[in-house]
Design a protein around this motif. Sequence first.
Motif, PDB file in Angstrom:
ATOM      1  N   VAL A 146       0.841  -1.198   0.000  1.00  0.00           N
ATOM      2  CA  VAL A 146       0.000   0.000   0.000  1.00  0.00           C
ATOM      3  C   VAL A 146       0.883   1.258   0.000  1.00  0.00           C
ATOM      4  O   VAL A 146       0.645   2.211  -0.752  1.00  0.00           O
ATOM      5  CB  VAL A 146      -0.935   0.006   1.226  1.00  0.00           C
ATOM      6  N   VAL A 147       1.928   1.222   0.819  1.00  0.00           N
ATOM      7  CA  VAL A 147       2.807   2.393   0.932  1.00  0.00           C
ATOM      8  C   VAL A 147       3.456   2.720  -0.415  1.00  0.00           C
ATOM      9  O   VAL A 147       3.571   3.893  -0.781  1.00  0.00           O
ATOM     10  CB  VAL A 147       3.885   2.149   2.013  1.00  0.00           C
ATOM     11  N   GLN A 148       3.850   1.698  -1.163  1.00  0.00           N
ATOM     12  CA  GLN A 148       4.503   1.987  -2.451  1.00  0.00           C
ATOM     13  C   GLN A 148       3.543   2.714  -3.388  1.00  0.00           C
ATOM     14  O   GLN A 148       3.948   3.598  -4.136  1.00  0.00           O
ATOM     15  CB  GLN A 148       4.998   0.702  -3.122  1.00  0.00           C
ATOM     16  N   PHE A 149       2.268   2.355  -3.333  1.00  0.00           N
ATOM     17  CA  PHE A 149       1.308   3.078  -4.170  1.00  0.00           C
ATOM     18  C   PHE A 149       1.144   4.512  -3.678  1.00  0.00           C
ATOM     19  O   PHE A 149       1.021   5.438  -4.483  1.00  0.00           O
ATOM     20  CB  PHE A 149      -0.037   2.348  -4.212  1.00  0.00           C
ATOM     21  N   LEU A 150       1.157   4.686  -2.364  1.00  0.00           N
ATOM     22  CA  LEU A 150       1.080   6.054  -1.850  1.00  0.00           C
ATOM     23  C   LEU A 150       2.277   6.856  -2.354  1.00  0.00           C
ATOM     24  O   LEU A 150       2.145   8.017  -2.743  1.00  0.00           O
ATOM     25  CB  LEU A 150       1.050   6.053  -0.318  1.00  0.00           C
ATOM     26  N   VAL A 151       3.446   6.218  -2.377  1.00  0.00           N
ATOM     27  CA  VAL A 151       4.643   6.923  -2.835  1.00  0.00           C
ATOM     28  C   VAL A 151       4.498   7.320  -4.298  1.00  0.00           C
ATOM     29  O   VAL A 151       4.715   8.476  -4.659  1.00  0.00           O
ATOM     30  CB  VAL A 151       5.908   6.061  -2.622  1.00  0.00           C
ATOM     31  N   ILE A 152       4.106   6.365  -5.146  1.00  0.00           N
ATOM     32  CA  ILE A 152       4.096   6.715  -6.576  1.00  0.00           C
ATOM     33  C   ILE A 152       2.989   7.713  -6.899  1.00  0.00           C
ATOM     34  O   ILE A 152       3.051   8.382  -7.923  1.00  0.00           O
ATOM     35  CB  ILE A 152       3.979   5.474  -7.503  1.00  0.00           C
ATOM     36  N   LEU A 153       1.987   7.821  -6.042  1.00  0.00           N
ATOM     37  CA  LEU A 153       0.926   8.796  -6.325  1.00  0.00           C
ATOM     38  C   LEU A 153       1.145  10.118  -5.613  1.00  0.00           C
ATOM     39  O   LEU A 153       0.703  11.164  -6.090  1.00  0.00           O
ATOM     40  CB  LEU A 153      -0.433   8.216  -5.941  1.00  0.00           C
ATOM     41  N   VAL A 171      -1.484  17.622  -0.633  1.00  0.00           N
ATOM     42  CA  VAL A 171      -1.917  16.460  -1.430  1.00  0.00           C
ATOM     43  C   VAL A 171      -0.836  15.390  -1.332  1.00  0.00           C
ATOM     44  O   VAL A 171      -1.115  14.195  -1.247  1.00  0.00           O
ATOM     45  CB  VAL A 171      -2.159  16.847  -2.908  1.00  0.00           C
ATOM     46  N   PHE A 172       0.412  15.845  -1.296  1.00  0.00           N
ATOM     47  CA  PHE A 172       1.510  14.926  -1.010  1.00  0.00           C
ATOM     48  C   PHE A 172       1.592  14.620   0.498  1.00  0.00           C
ATOM     49  O   PHE A 172       1.723  13.474   0.912  1.00  0.00           O
ATOM     50  CB  PHE A 172       2.828  15.533  -1.485  1.00  0.00           C
ATOM     51  N   GLY A 173       1.484  15.680   1.296  1.00  0.00           N
ATOM     52  CA  GLY A 173       1.853  15.582   2.705  1.00  0.00           C
ATOM     53  C   GLY A 173       0.969  14.652   3.490  1.00  0.00           C
ATOM     54  O   GLY A 173       1.434  13.977   4.406  1.00  0.00           O
ATOM     55  N   HIS A 174      -0.316  14.588   3.159  1.00  0.00           N
ATOM     56  CA  HIS A 174      -1.115  13.691   3.973  1.00  0.00           C
ATOM     57  C   HIS A 174      -0.853  12.220   3.684  1.00  0.00           C
ATOM     58  O   HIS A 174      -0.606  11.446   4.605  1.00  0.00           O
ATOM     59  CB  HIS A 174      -2.591  14.011   3.997  1.00  0.00           C
ATOM     60  N   TYR A 234       0.815   8.570   5.988  1.00  0.00           N
ATOM     61  CA  TYR A 234       0.556   7.129   5.961  1.00  0.00           C
ATOM     62  C   TYR A 234       1.748   6.365   5.437  1.00  0.00           C
ATOM     63  O   TYR A 234       1.960   5.201   5.794  1.00  0.00           O
ATOM     64  CB  TYR A 234      -0.721   6.832   5.163  1.00  0.00           C
ATOM     65  N   ILE A 235       2.545   7.028   4.586  1.00  0.00           N
ATOM     66  CA  ILE A 235       3.798   6.401   4.150  1.00  0.00           C
ATOM     67  C   ILE A 235       4.678   6.163   5.369  1.00  0.00           C
ATOM     68  O   ILE A 235       5.395   5.174   5.460  1.00  0.00           O
ATOM     69  CB  ILE A 235       4.504   7.305   3.110  1.00  0.00           C
ATOM     70  N   LEU A 236       4.607   7.085   6.336  1.00  0.00           N
ATOM     71  CA  LEU A 236       5.436   6.955   7.529  1.00  0.00           C
ATOM     72  C   LEU A 236       4.881   5.922   8.505  1.00  0.00           C
ATOM     73  O   LEU A 236       5.638   5.215   9.169  1.00  0.00           O
ATOM     74  CB  LEU A 236       5.546   8.308   8.238  1.00  0.00           C
ATOM     75  N   GLY A 259      -6.033  -1.263   5.866  1.00  0.00           N
ATOM     76  CA  GLY A 259      -4.805  -0.613   5.401  1.00  0.00           C
ATOM     77  C   GLY A 259      -4.993   0.004   4.025  1.00  0.00           C
ATOM     78  O   GLY A 259      -4.582   1.132   3.764  1.00  0.00           O
ATOM     79  N   ILE A 260      -5.648  -0.750   3.128  1.00  0.00           N
ATOM     80  CA  ILE A 260      -5.897  -0.227   1.781  1.00  0.00           C
ATOM     81  C   ILE A 260      -6.812   0.992   1.859  1.00  0.00           C
ATOM     82  O   ILE A 260      -6.589   2.009   1.200  1.00  0.00           O
ATOM     83  CB  ILE A 260      -6.526  -1.326   0.895  1.00  0.00           C
ATOM     84  N   LEU A 261      -7.826   0.881   2.716  1.00  0.00           N
ATOM     85  CA  LEU A 261      -8.799   1.970   2.841  1.00  0.00           C
ATOM     86  C   LEU A 261      -8.134   3.228   3.401  1.00  0.00           C
ATOM     87  O   LEU A 261      -8.377   4.344   2.928  1.00  0.00           O
ATOM     88  CB  LEU A 261      -9.931   1.512   3.764  1.00  0.00           C
ATOM     89  N   ILE A 262      -7.279   3.049   4.400  1.00  0.00           N
ATOM     90  CA  ILE A 262      -6.569   4.198   4.959  1.00  0.00           C
ATOM     91  C   ILE A 262      -5.757   4.864   3.853  1.00  0.00           C
ATOM     92  O   ILE A 262      -5.753   6.089   3.707  1.00  0.00           O
ATOM     93  CB  ILE A 262      -5.644   3.758   6.124  1.00  0.00           C
ATOM     94  N   GLY A 263      -5.082   4.039   3.056  1.00  0.00           N
ATOM     95  CA  GLY A 263      -4.279   4.581   1.967  1.00  0.00           C
ATOM     96  C   GLY A 263      -5.124   5.353   0.972  1.00  0.00           C
ATOM     97  O   GLY A 263      -4.790   6.469   0.568  1.00  0.00           O
ATOM     98  N   ALA A 264      -6.256   4.768   0.566  1.00  0.00           N
ATOM     99  CA  ALA A 264      -7.089   5.411  -0.453  1.00  0.00           C
ATOM    100  C   ALA A 264      -7.733   6.681   0.097  1.00  0.00           C
ATOM    101  O   ALA A 264      -7.699   7.737  -0.540  1.00  0.00           O
ATOM    102  CB  ALA A 264      -8.167   4.432  -0.942  1.00  0.00           C
ATOM    103  N   LEU A 265      -8.287   6.592   1.312  1.00  0.00           N
ATOM    104  CA  LEU A 265      -8.902   7.782   1.911  1.00  0.00           C
ATOM    105  C   LEU A 265      -7.870   8.877   2.136  1.00  0.00           C
ATOM    106  O   LEU A 265      -8.196  10.063   2.147  1.00  0.00           O
ATOM    107  CB  LEU A 265      -9.565   7.425   3.249  1.00  0.00           C
TER     108      LEU A 265
END
Lengths: 422, 228, 116, 623
Positions: D208-215, D255-258, D262-264, D294-300
Amino acid sequence: MTGTSRLRRSLGAATAALALAALAACGSDHPNSTFLHWTEFGRDIDFLWDRLLGWGTAVFVLVEAVLVYTIIRFRAKPDGPTPVQTHGNTTLEITWTIVPAVILVFIAVPTVRTVFKTQAKAPDSALQVEVIGHQWWWEFKYPQYGITTANELYLPVGRTVNFALKTKDVLHSFWIPNLGGKRDLISNRTNYLWFTPDSIGAAAMNGQCAEYCGDSHANMKFKVFTVAPADFESWAAHQKRPAVFGVAPAAPATPAVPVKSAARGAVAAAPAPADTAPPVGYAFPADQIKPFWWPKTPLPAGLAEIPDAVLAQGDAARGKDTYSRSACIGCHTITGNPMSMGVIGPNLTHFGSRHTLAAGLFPNDAKHLAMWIKNSRMMKPGVLMNTQGMNEMDPMMHQKVTTGGLTDAQVADVVAYLRALK
Amino acid sequence: MATAAIAESHSHGEVSHHRTSTGLNHRKVAVWAFIGSECMLFVSLISTYLIYKGRSVVGPYPHENWTDPATGKVFKEILNIPVTSASTFVLLMSSLAMVLALAAVQNKDKPMPTGWWDRQLRSSKLWLWMTALLGTTFLGFQAYEFTSFVHEGLTIRTNLFGSSFFTLTGFHGAHVTVGVLWLLALLGIDYKRGLKPADALNVDIAALYWHFVDVVWIAIFTLIYLIK
Amino acid sequence: MAHDASHADAADHGAEHAEEHHPQWSTYWKVALILSVITVVEVWIYYTPFRDSKLFVPALLTMSAAKFAIVVMFYMHLKYDHKLFRVLFTGPLLIAIGTLTGLMFLFGKFALHLGG
Amino acid sequence: MTTMAAPAPATLPTTGEYKTGIWSWLTTVDHKRIGILYLVTALFFFVWGGLEAAIIRAQLAGPNMGLVTAQQYNQLFTMHGTTMVFLVIMPLSSAFFNFLIPLQIGARDVAFPRLNAFSYWVFLAGGIVVTLPILFGMAPDGGWFGYAPLTTKAYSSGYNIDYWVLGLQILGVASLAAAFNFITTIINMRAPGMVLMRMPVFTWMSFVVQFLVILAFPVITAALVFLLFDRFFGTNFYTVAAGADPLLWQHLFWVFGHPEVYILILPAFGLVSEVLPTFSRKPLFGYPVIVYSGILIGALGFGVWAHHMFSVGMGPIADSVFSVTTMLIAIPTGVKILNWVSTMWGGQIRFTTSMMFAIALVAMFTVGGISGIMHSSAPADLQQTDSYFVVAHFHYVLVGGAVLGIMAGVYYYFPKLTGRMLDETLGKWHFWTFVIGTNLTFFPMHMSGLYGMPRRIYTYDAGQGWEMYNLLSSIGVIFQAIGMTIFFVNFIRSWKKGAIAGNNPWGAPTLEWAIPSPVPDYNFAHIPVVTSRYPLWDQKAGDLVKSEAETTTGGRLKTAAELGIPMPFPTILPLVAAVFMTAMLCGLLFIHAGNLPLALGIMITCGLGLAFTLIKWLTSPLE
C-alpha cells in the motif's frame, strides 16, 4: 454552559486520573487559555472541544483498559497450552466498525453546524477592523473611524468585530487564544474572522502570529484590550485626531511599568511632559493590566544602554526636529507631522499611548525605546528597521553606522518626542 | 526513473528461469506503475495551469487580447489553435505508427505476404522511423510555438500564464523527447541485429510510454487550448 | 493473423486470452480514423457559435475523454491485456481525476459559492 | 510448531564467498545489504535529527533563553522535521522493505536489484545535500512544509532554501525508484502459493505504501519544480506581485503531505502486525480486515489533505467536507487497534522487548489517533493548529506510532539481519527509558498548546503559563536520549557479540524464519511452495526448505554457485549514476551564485556522465 462544565468536570477528573494530576496541580495560571467563553466563537469551539474531549477520553480509557487487562490476563505461563488459533470474529469486527462510525456522527453533526455558523457573513453593524500582517508586526485599521494603528488592538465589549485579514508579505496567522480560533493572512487574498467579546469586561490579553513567517516569527505578538463601549469611543475619537505634540495625559495612563526587566533590573519610567494641551482619549490603564501581560524580553547582550541621565535630558521639541530630518520619516507616518509620511513601518501617530513596542516585545518606556532606536536589529532578529545609533554595529549589514547615525543625546530627544505623542 | 527501470533490462525479463507469479514481465508491470505515477505528475501541472488561468496581472493572455496600459501596445490572444490542431493530429498519427511498429515486430517470423502494402506493414524500421519522425515533427511545432510566443512577448517569466503554460507543455515536450530517443535506440537495435518477435516486449514497453504521452496531450489540447 | 508473441517468454502464462482477442491491423486504422474525426469535430466546434454555448465545455470534455479512453484501450491494448494492468492504471487515474476535481472546487473554478 | 523448538546452532552459518570490504558495499545489489545500508544510514540521521531536537528542547526549557539565535533555531526545527520525516522514518521503513519483502514473499531478490542500489545511493546523496549545510549555518529555514511565499527568493534570498528544494527533489527520485521496484517485486515475485491474501501483513502494508509513494511524490515533485524554477529561473508560480496564490503550494504540498503521513506510519503498522501474533502465539485477528483497512486508509488518505489547512479560509463547504472525510479515516484505524488487541486476547503473551514496543505502539498511537480526531473538527482545530497541541499530536503518531513500531521491528528482525540476538536486558532498559521519555516529552505539549503556545517560536516570554510544560518536555528528552544511547550500545555490541540466533529464535510463523540467520545471499536454496498464511506454524518444514544435507557442505552453507543459483553481479554503476544525477542538479546552485557558464558546464558534464552511465548500465548483463 452549566451542562458542559459539569461534563468537563467529570471528564477532567477522568483525565486527571490518567497522569494529568501532577501537571494540573502544578499549573497555576494559564493566561493564554483557549478554553474561555468570552465570545460566542469561543463558546462554539469549546462546545465542540467538550464533545471531542469527552468521546476521546471515553475511547482512550476503554481501549487502554482492555489493552492492559489483555496483557495481564493473557501473559504467557510456563507450559501454557498453544492458544486457540482464532482467525477473527465477524460480528465483533462489524461492531467495532459501526460503533466508532456512530460516535463520529455525534462529532460530525455539530462540527458541520458550527462550521457554517462561524463562517456565515458577519452582521452589517459589526465593527470593521482591517488587519495587515507585516514581517514582524501588525497593522490595524478601523475604516469606520479612519484610524490606523499598530500592534495594540482595542475592541469594544458587546459589539461584533469583523476582521478583514491581509498580509503585505509572507503568510501570518491572527490568533487571540482567549477570544477564539485563528485565521491565516494569505498574500493576494482577504480572509475574514468575526466574533463578539460579550462575556468579558475590560481586559488585556495576548495575541500572536501563529503561522511561521521567518526570523522573528516568535516576536510577532500583539496586545488586545477589550474595553467598555464608551471608553472605546473615547479612544477612537482621539486616535482619529492628528498627533498633537506635547499633549498631557488626562488619566494616569502613562505606562508606569510595574515589572522588572528580566535581564536588566528596573525599567525606568520616562518623565511625563508637563504641558497642558487638550486632554487625550482613553487608554487602557496600565495599573489594571496583570503582570503576565507585560513583556519581559531580556535586552540583548552587548548593546550599551543610554544612561538615565542622558534620557532625562531628552527634549521633545528638539526630538521632533531630529526625527523629521532622520531616516525615520522614510518608513513611519505621524499624522500631523507633514515630514513623516512613510508607510513601510508602523504608524506612530499616537505612539505614546501604547503600552508596548516592537510588536509586543518590550514595554514602551524610555529605556527600551531608546535602545530600540539605537539598534533595533540587536533587539529583535531580522527586523527591517535600520540600526540608527551612531557607531552602532548593524548586525545584518555587518558594518558600523556612521553618516546619519544618531548620538545618544539625539536618541534621547527622539524618545522624548515619540513618547509625547499620546 | 523510467529509463532506469527500463535499464534493468535485457538479460532479466526474458531469462526463462525467472518465473513470475503473474506471468507478467517485470518491466511491463513497472512501466504501468510508472504511467500511473505520471498521471499524478501531469494532473499537478494541469491543475496549476487551470488554477492560475485568468489570474495573471499582466498579459499576454491565452484567449483574450490585452493592451499594455503603460505602452498602449496591444497583445493578441496568444494561443494558435490551427497550428496546435495540426501538431495534435501529428501526435495522434504517431500513435498509429507506433502500434503498427509493434505489430510489425510481433509478426516478424510470419511468412512475408505478397502484396506491396502488406509487406510495408511488416517493416518495423519503417514504422519506428515514422513514429520518431512524427514525434520530432510535434517537437518542431512546439519549438515554433515557443519561439513565436517569445517574439509576441510571452516568456516563462512574463506572468502566471507564461510560467504555468511553458512548464506544463515543456514537461510534456521533454517526455516526447525522451520517447524519440527511446525509439532511436530501438531503431539502433533493429539495424544492428534486427528486432525479432522475442523483442516485442521491448517495443511494447516503449509503445506504452509513447501512447501515454499522447493521451496526456489529448487532455492538454482540450483543457488548455480549446476551453477558454 | 495478428499473433501476440510478447507473451512467449512468460513461462507459466496461459496465452489463451491474448490469442483470441488481439486487435487486427484494421482495428488500428479504424481507431486512428475515429481519433482524427473527433479531433476535427473538436476544432470545428471551437470556430462555431456553439463555442458560447453552455454545452461547449462538457462536449469538449466528453470528446477528449473518449479519445483518451480509445487510445488507452486499443493502442495501449488495455482492453485485451492482463486485468492487473487495468488496475495499475485506472486506480491512479481515478485518484488523479479526483485530485484535479477537488482542486478545481477548492480554487472556485466550478463556482460553487454557498455561505461565507 | 515444527521449527519452534529447533535448537540454535552454536555458530553462525557462512556461505564461504560472502564478500566483505568497502568495495563490496559500494557495489552491492543484494537487497539485504542495501537494507542494512538504509538501516545504518537512517540510524545515523536519527542521531543527527535527535541532536537537533535536543538543542531545540534545551532552548525551550525555560522562558527567554538565549542558547541559539532565532535564525539558528529556525534552521534547527526545519531540519529536525525534514530529517526525521525524509531521512529517518522513511529510510528506516525502506530498510525493512528491502530486507524483508523478498524474504516474506519467498523471492531471491527484488525485481530490479541494480535500481534498488541506485535508490539507496540517491537517498544518501539527497540526505547529504539537505543536511550538510547546517554545519555552515546555511541550513534550510522555511519549516518542513516550506510555505510559499516565505520560501521564494523575495523572502529567503540565501542558499538555505535551495538546498532544501534540491535535496527533497533528489530524495523524491530515490523514493519513486524504490516504489516502482517494490510494486513489481510484490506483484511478480511471490513464491508459488503465496497468493495476495496469504502475504504477511508487513508486505501488504508496504505494498500500500509503495502506491502512496508513486501517487503522492509526483505532486510534491511538481510543487518543488515550480519553486525551483521560481528560485533559479525567475518564474512566477509563487511570486506575490505577479498575482500568485500561496494556497497553490499549500494544496500541492498537502496532497503529497497527507499520504506521506501514511507512508510513515503504515510500515510500522505492518511490523507490529508481525510481532503481535508471534509473541501471542496466535494468528492475527481478522487478517482480511487489517489488510482492507490498510488499503482503505491509503485510499482515503488522498481525500483529506486540506484538513491541514482549516485556518486558511477555504470556506464552509470545503471545511465540512474535509472534516467529515478525516473523521472517516478514524474508522479503519480504530479497527486496526481493536484487531491488534484481539490478537493478544486469549494468547500466550511473551514480553520480549520487541513485543513491549509493539504493545506500546498500540497504547500510544491511540493517543495520537484521538488527538487526530480532535483536529478533524474544523472549528476546534482553529484553536489547535499551529499550536503545541498539534506538535504533541504528530509526535504521538510519529514517535508513539512509527518509531515504536520500527523499534519493535528492529528487535524482532535483528537476529535475521545479523544472526545474533539483541540483548534483552538492555532492551528492557531502552524500552522503559524511551517510552517514559516520549510521554514525558510529548504529553505536556498538549497542555502548552491548549494554553495558547504557538509552535515554531524560538523563545517565549515568562509568565505565560507554559514554563512547567516546557520544562517537563525538555526533561523528557533526556530520558529519550538515555534510551537511545542504550539502544545504540546494545546494537553495536550485539552485532559482534550477541547470542547466536538460529533460524527462528521467536517461533515465528512467516517464511523469512525458515531460512538461516543471517540470510545467505541467495535467500532460499529452493523457492518454497506456500499453502498457508502462517507456513511455519501450519506446514511441514520439509515442504518449505531443503534438508540440511542438501544445503550444507562440510559444516558450511553451500554457495549460490554450488547450488546452481544465478546471482546478479555487483556493480558500481548505480552509485556512479546517483552521484552524477545529484551533481547535475546541484549545478543549479551556480545559477543562484550568478555564474551561468559554470552552472551549465557542470550540468552538461554531469548530464553526459549520467547518460553514459545509464547506457553502460543498460547494456551490461545483470547476472
